[in-house]
Design a protein around this motif. Sequence first.
Motif, PDB file in Angstrom:
ATOM      1  N   LEU A 289      14.502 -37.113  40.923  1.00 15.42           N
ATOM      2  CA  LEU A 289      14.655 -38.074  42.012  1.00 15.42           C
ATOM      3  C   LEU A 289      16.113 -38.497  42.163  1.00 15.42           C
ATOM      4  O   LEU A 289      16.631 -38.643  43.283  1.00 15.42           O
ATOM      5  N   ARG A 290      16.790 -38.728  41.031  1.00 19.21           N
ATOM      6  CA  ARG A 290      18.213 -39.079  41.075  1.00 19.21           C
ATOM      7  C   ARG A 290      19.022 -37.965  41.755  1.00 19.21           C
ATOM      8  O   ARG A 290      19.913 -38.212  42.570  1.00 19.21           O
ATOM      9  N   LEU A 291      18.713 -36.732  41.396  1.00 28.65           N
ATOM     10  CA  LEU A 291      19.481 -35.587  41.918  1.00 28.65           C
ATOM     11  C   LEU A 291      19.228 -35.356  43.407  1.00 28.65           C
ATOM     12  O   LEU A 291      20.030 -34.696  44.069  1.00 28.65           O
ATOM     13  N   LEU A 292      18.120 -35.864  43.920  1.00 27.24           N
ATOM     14  CA  LEU A 292      17.879 -35.748  45.360  1.00 27.24           C
ATOM     15  C   LEU A 292      18.840 -36.616  46.168  1.00 27.24           C
ATOM     16  O   LEU A 292      19.157 -36.307  47.315  1.00 27.24           O
TER      17      LEU A 292
ATOM     18  N   ARG B 289      17.449 -25.831  43.345  1.00 28.48           N
ATOM     19  CA  ARG B 289      17.988 -26.542  44.509  1.00 28.48           C
ATOM     20  C   ARG B 289      19.449 -26.174  44.724  1.00 28.48           C
ATOM     21  O   ARG B 289      20.240 -26.161  43.775  1.00 28.48           O
ATOM     22  N   GLU B 290      19.802 -25.871  45.972  1.00 34.86           N
ATOM     23  CA  GLU B 290      21.160 -25.446  46.282  1.00 34.86           C
ATOM     24  C   GLU B 290      22.170 -26.527  45.926  1.00 34.86           C
ATOM     25  O   GLU B 290      23.258 -26.231  45.427  1.00 34.86           O
ATOM     26  N   ARG B 291      21.809 -27.785  46.158  1.00 34.47           N
ATOM     27  CA  ARG B 291      22.768 -28.868  45.959  1.00 34.47           C
ATOM     28  C   ARG B 291      23.097 -29.080  44.477  1.00 34.47           C
ATOM     29  O   ARG B 291      24.207 -29.473  44.142  1.00 34.47           O
ATOM     30  N   SER B 292      22.116 -28.818  43.582  1.00 31.42           N
ATOM     31  CA  SER B 292      22.320 -29.141  42.171  1.00 31.42           C
ATOM     32  C   SER B 292      22.416 -27.921  41.253  1.00 31.42           C
ATOM     33  O   SER B 292      22.586 -28.080  40.042  1.00 31.42           O
ATOM     34  N   ARG B 293      22.338 -26.722  41.815  1.00 28.36           N
ATOM     35  CA  ARG B 293      22.223 -25.545  40.964  1.00 28.36           C
ATOM     36  C   ARG B 293      23.471 -25.277  40.110  1.00 28.36           C
ATOM     37  O   ARG B 293      23.400 -24.640  39.062  1.00 28.36           O
ATOM     38  N   PHE B 294      24.634 -25.784  40.555  1.00 31.94           N
ATOM     39  CA  PHE B 294      25.870 -25.504  39.820  1.00 31.94           C
ATOM     40  C   PHE B 294      26.305 -26.658  38.898  1.00 31.94           C
ATOM     41  O   PHE B 294      27.390 -26.614  38.330  1.00 31.94           O
ATOM     42  N   ILE B 295      25.480 -27.686  38.752  1.00 26.06           N
ATOM     43  CA  ILE B 295      25.811 -28.781  37.829  1.00 26.06           C
ATOM     44  C   ILE B 295      25.566 -28.293  36.396  1.00 26.06           C
ATOM     45  O   ILE B 295      24.466 -27.838  36.061  1.00 26.06           O
TER      46      ILE B 295
END
Length: 525
Positions: free
Chosen positions: A60-63, A91-97
């Motif tokens: 939820l935070r990562l959304l 998820r594209e937005r978080s995949r590189f964290i």
Amino acid sequence: MTAMTWMEGSNGGGFQAQLELPRARLLVVDDHAPNLLALEATLGDLGEVVKAASGEEALLRLLREDFALILMDVQMPGLDGFETARLIKERERSRFIPIIFLTARSRDASHVFRGYAQGAVDYVLKPFAPEILRSKVSVFVELFQKEEQLKRQEALLRQREREALERQSAYRYRLLGDAMPLCVFVAGPDGRLRYGNRAWTELSGLPAEAVEDLWRSEVVHPDDRERVHAAWCRSVDSGDPFEVQLRLRRQRDASYRWHLGRAVPERNERGRITGWIVTATDIDDQKRAEEELARASAAKDAFLAAASHELRTPLAAAKMQVHLAQRKFGNELTEGPRRAFEGLDRQVDRMTKLVSDLLDVSRLLTGRLSLELESFDLVPLLRTTCERLQALSSEHRLRLDAPETLLMRGDPGRIEQVVTNLVSNAVRYSPQGGVVELRVWAEEGGQVALLVRDRGIGIPAEKLALIFERFGQAHGARYGGLGLGLTISQGIIEQHGGRIWAESQGVEGEGSTFHVRLPIQSDLP
């Protein structure tokens, strides 16, 4: 807060920008509150620590938020660390964290392999040494800061490039505007004019920037100022293009000359108005030519009206004299003189018809063509008109197709005039003779439909619009007439609230068809 200063080289004129980089945000995920507090205490000075007590809470935070690094316990109820990592990487937005797993389990090969397979960049065993954990985390924090620094530098470079392009475009606009022979102005989105080109300065004798309140300035004719200013305000408010005629004073001789003012809005990619381009084109010579032409046309119409009116009296006298001579000497006349009198009578009738047409055109132009409305049966009127016209032409056969009766309201005399014009034209432009068809019927919607068709020489396609204009003739003066009959017919039909049009392929032998539509019950008084 980390800061970075970037200085441009000597060619940039001393440009300097201060880049303020955000603190790294660290997401720590563990189902035990004491572990979360320990991690916050250990890493708090390296970045902003955000705590999540489960895998679901972390997702939820990562959304809603972005993070520089995720530290996550492997063994948690519900979604464990491995499953949470898999969902994060989808998820594209978080995949590189980057993700560092925290585990109390032994570092066996299968366990480590599974962690790396889910996207982990490192493992830290519990209990962990704070110095070791801080060292590992600081590497990723520094990488995050460097990446942000590069993004900010790239953004600044793009901004500089855009500003340079805008300055170059503005310079080119000025050069282009100065090269144009008409006045060109630039206005902001609020409609305030900023500057004018060289043509403006030469016209007004004022500086390029002296245009802020142009529409109400002394350069604009006093009678035009408020009208033009109001039109400009309406365009600025609505965003619609601006077009108006106005008079501008020329500085070298203090004369006012007519100009056509136009403006179009400039819009950005989102459709918002960012400014206006305004032009003023000198149309004084054209305007004066139009006024002179209008005066000449008015004088011509007045002459035709006066001449037509004056000709009616001598023509009526000539007609009467011919009839008196035929009545007095009819039995004594030999064949030659008798035929001469008949020819003279026909020519007087022809001249009377031409004069009547000129008078009707004059009345149409001045709005004085009156109608005497009444209710009547159209069919007997058509039969009588066809019989009269048939007697004048033995080479043509007039065929009428009509119902038994067709009641309507209108001016029967003017309707007969229209039918006479249409049938006479059909006969005139069918030099080889043949059938002229006249049909009439009642249409749905309360309209009378009238059709006149011939099989004559036809009308060229490019002349179809011309034939209803004054003195317009599809085939010149070869077939006689002044080219006024259709103009008058159109005026009469339109005054009845109807319309008239022609169709033709322009092929000899296929002829032309004229259509008329009239309201059965005219709402005219």
